[in-house]
Scaffold this motif. Structure first.
Motif, PDB file in Angstrom:
ATOM      1  N   LEU A 186       0.834  -1.185   0.000  1.00  0.00           N
ATOM      2  CA  LEU A 186       0.000   0.000   0.000  1.00  0.00           C
ATOM      3  C   LEU A 186       0.884   1.256   0.000  1.00  0.00           C
ATOM      4  O   LEU A 186       1.763   1.401   0.847  1.00  0.00           O
ATOM      5  N   ALA A 187       0.655   2.156  -0.953  1.00  0.00           N
ATOM      6  CA  ALA A 187       1.479   3.369  -1.078  1.00  0.00           C
ATOM      7  C   ALA A 187       0.960   4.432  -0.105  1.00  0.00           C
ATOM      8  O   ALA A 187       0.356   5.432  -0.509  1.00  0.00           O
ATOM      9  N   ILE A 188       1.210   4.230   1.180  1.00  0.00           N
ATOM     10  CA  ILE A 188       0.612   5.065   2.217  1.00  0.00           C
ATOM     11  C   ILE A 188       1.028   6.531   2.075  1.00  0.00           C
ATOM     12  O   ILE A 188       0.191   7.439   2.150  1.00  0.00           O
ATOM     13  N   ALA A 189       2.323   6.794   1.881  1.00  0.00           N
ATOM     14  CA  ALA A 189       2.792   8.173   1.791  1.00  0.00           C
ATOM     15  C   ALA A 189       2.144   8.896   0.611  1.00  0.00           C
ATOM     16  O   ALA A 189       1.717  10.051   0.737  1.00  0.00           O
ATOM     17  N   GLU A 190       2.068   8.255  -0.515  1.00  0.00           N
ATOM     18  CA  GLU A 190       1.458   8.871  -1.695  1.00  0.00           C
ATOM     19  C   GLU A 190      -0.036   9.133  -1.464  1.00  0.00           C
ATOM     20  O   GLU A 190      -0.556  10.185  -1.827  1.00  0.00           O
ATOM     21  N   HIS A 191      -0.717   8.172  -0.844  1.00  0.00           N
ATOM     22  CA  HIS A 191      -2.135   8.362  -0.556  1.00  0.00           C
ATOM     23  C   HIS A 191      -2.340   9.516   0.427  1.00  0.00           C
ATOM     24  O   HIS A 191      -3.294  10.292   0.302  1.00  0.00           O
ATOM     25  N   GLU A 239       3.526   3.133  15.417  1.00  0.00           N
ATOM     26  CA  GLU A 239       4.970   3.368  15.471  1.00  0.00           C
ATOM     27  C   GLU A 239       5.622   3.145  14.125  1.00  0.00           C
ATOM     28  O   GLU A 239       6.530   3.892  13.719  1.00  0.00           O
ATOM     29  N   ASN A 240       5.181   2.110  13.404  1.00  0.00           N
ATOM     30  CA  ASN A 240       5.811   1.776  12.131  1.00  0.00           C
ATOM     31  C   ASN A 240       5.068   2.323  10.914  1.00  0.00           C
ATOM     32  O   ASN A 240       5.680   2.513   9.853  1.00  0.00           O
ATOM     33  N   THR A 241       3.769   2.575  11.044  1.00  0.00           N
ATOM     34  CA  THR A 241       2.979   3.023   9.901  1.00  0.00           C
ATOM     35  C   THR A 241       2.854   4.537   9.830  1.00  0.00           C
ATOM     36  O   THR A 241       2.873   5.121   8.746  1.00  0.00           O
ATOM     37  N   ALA A 242       2.737   5.200  10.987  1.00  0.00           N
ATOM     38  CA  ALA A 242       2.542   6.651  10.998  1.00  0.00           C
ATOM     39  C   ALA A 242       3.641   7.419  10.263  1.00  0.00           C
ATOM     40  O   ALA A 242       3.343   8.433   9.608  1.00  0.00           O
ATOM     41  N   PRO A 243       4.915   7.000  10.322  1.00  0.00           N
ATOM     42  CA  PRO A 243       5.939   7.756   9.590  1.00  0.00           C
ATOM     43  C   PRO A 243       5.648   7.906   8.102  1.00  0.00           C
ATOM     44  O   PRO A 243       6.007   8.934   7.499  1.00  0.00           O
ATOM     45  N   ASP A 244       5.018   6.917   7.488  1.00  0.00           N
ATOM     46  CA  ASP A 244       4.666   7.047   6.072  1.00  0.00           C
ATOM     47  C   ASP A 244       3.608   8.132   5.868  1.00  0.00           C
ATOM     48  O   ASP A 244       3.637   8.864   4.876  1.00  0.00           O
ATOM     49  N   VAL A 245       2.653   8.223   6.814  1.00  0.00           N
ATOM     50  CA  VAL A 245       1.647   9.281   6.719  1.00  0.00           C
ATOM     51  C   VAL A 245       2.310  10.643   6.893  1.00  0.00           C
ATOM     52  O   VAL A 245       2.022  11.584   6.151  1.00  0.00           O
ATOM     53  N   TYR A 246       3.209  10.759   7.872  1.00  0.00           N
ATOM     54  CA  TYR A 246       3.934  12.024   8.070  1.00  0.00           C
ATOM     55  C   TYR A 246       4.671  12.427   6.798  1.00  0.00           C
ATOM     56  O   TYR A 246       4.684  13.601   6.411  1.00  0.00           O
TER      57      TYR A 246
END
Length: 260
Positions: A186-191, A239-246
């Motif tokens: 899943l391209a979390i940062a792009e989304h 902890e591991n997923t939020a950095p991609d959102v940031y």
């Protein structure tokens, strides 16, 4: 009967409600979420947001199916006044005669005048004891409207940030009802970047680094262990997923970081 994997108990006593929006794009059927949630304690329950209007019949059926397993639903709290989050207030207030609408209820008396006597303003820091857990209104770090609020289920560490944790995405039917960490690739940062630019356009006009730093502090201070936002899949490993959102937020703002 579940539709698109919902309802799902994402944490003990916390239920993910609603169903997917589906639209055709590029020869594919793409799904997206406009979710609502149900938070239960030992004595009372609270509905978080109302979901999209078109999905209210499904959401009501889900609540009916859960009725024998949960304490009485006494409260309805919405993250903000926008229609996808609050449009179903009148229908839910009619369905549950003892339900009280709480939070920042400005303007709701104009939309739902029949229920003014069951509306109650809550400020940041106000809370209710559901029995075994407290549902607390917390400061929104990212706002959609002036009336935006966030909430925390204290015993389970679940944060309800509405649109504020700006991660939204489209998926195919194999991802319905899944947590973010259960879906590969899943391209979390792009989304997150796309959602920020189109749904919270003000984020493109400011430096986002101070907001990201504030979000990091807030998740740590509140001991957030799960994030249930309105759009996108629930995050069970902040902890591991939020950095991609940031990273997506920083890419949308004047910081203009480059996505990996």
């Amino acid at each position: 009967m579940k539709r698109f994997g919902l309802p799902r108990e994402v944490a003990p006593g916390v239920y993910w409600l609603g169903e997917c929006h589906i639209q055709r794009f590029g020869g594919r059927l793409l799904h997206s979420y406009n979710s609502a949630f149900l938070v239960t304690g030992e004595s009372e329950s609270v509905i978080v947001d109302t979901g999209h209007l078109v999905h209210l019949p499904v959401m009501e059926a889900q609540l009916d199916a859960l009725a024998d397993e949960i304490p009485p639903i006494r409260w309805l709290w919405t993250t903000h006044q926008e229609t996808p989050h609050s449009g179903g207030v009148g229908r839910l207030m009619r369905k549950f005669p003892d339900l009280r609408l709480v939070g920042d209820v400005r303007d709701h008396h104009l939309f739902f005048p029949d229920y003014v006597d069951r509306m109650e303003t809550w400020e940041i820091g106000d809370e209710i004891d559901l029995g075994g857990s407290t549902f607390r209104i917390v400061e929104p770090t990212i706002k959609d409207l002036n009336g935006t609020q966030w909430a925390l289920d204290t015993s389970r560490g679940v944060l309800f940030p509405g649109d504020g944790f700006c991660y939204g995405h489209y998926h195919e039917d194999d991802a319905c009802g899944h947590l973010v960490e259960e879906v590969e690739g899943l391209a979390i940062a792009e989304h997150a970047r796309i959602f920020s630019e189109f749904s919270l356009h003000w984020m493109t006009l400011v430096q986002m680094e101070p907001f990201v730093k504030a979000l990091k502090r807030q998740l740590a201070d509140l001991d957030v262990r799960m994030i249930c936002s309105t759009h996108g899949l629930p995050i069970s490993d902040p902890e591991n997923t939020a950095p991609d959102v940031y990273h997506g937020m920083l890419a949308s703002g004047l910081d203009r970081v480059t996505l990996r």
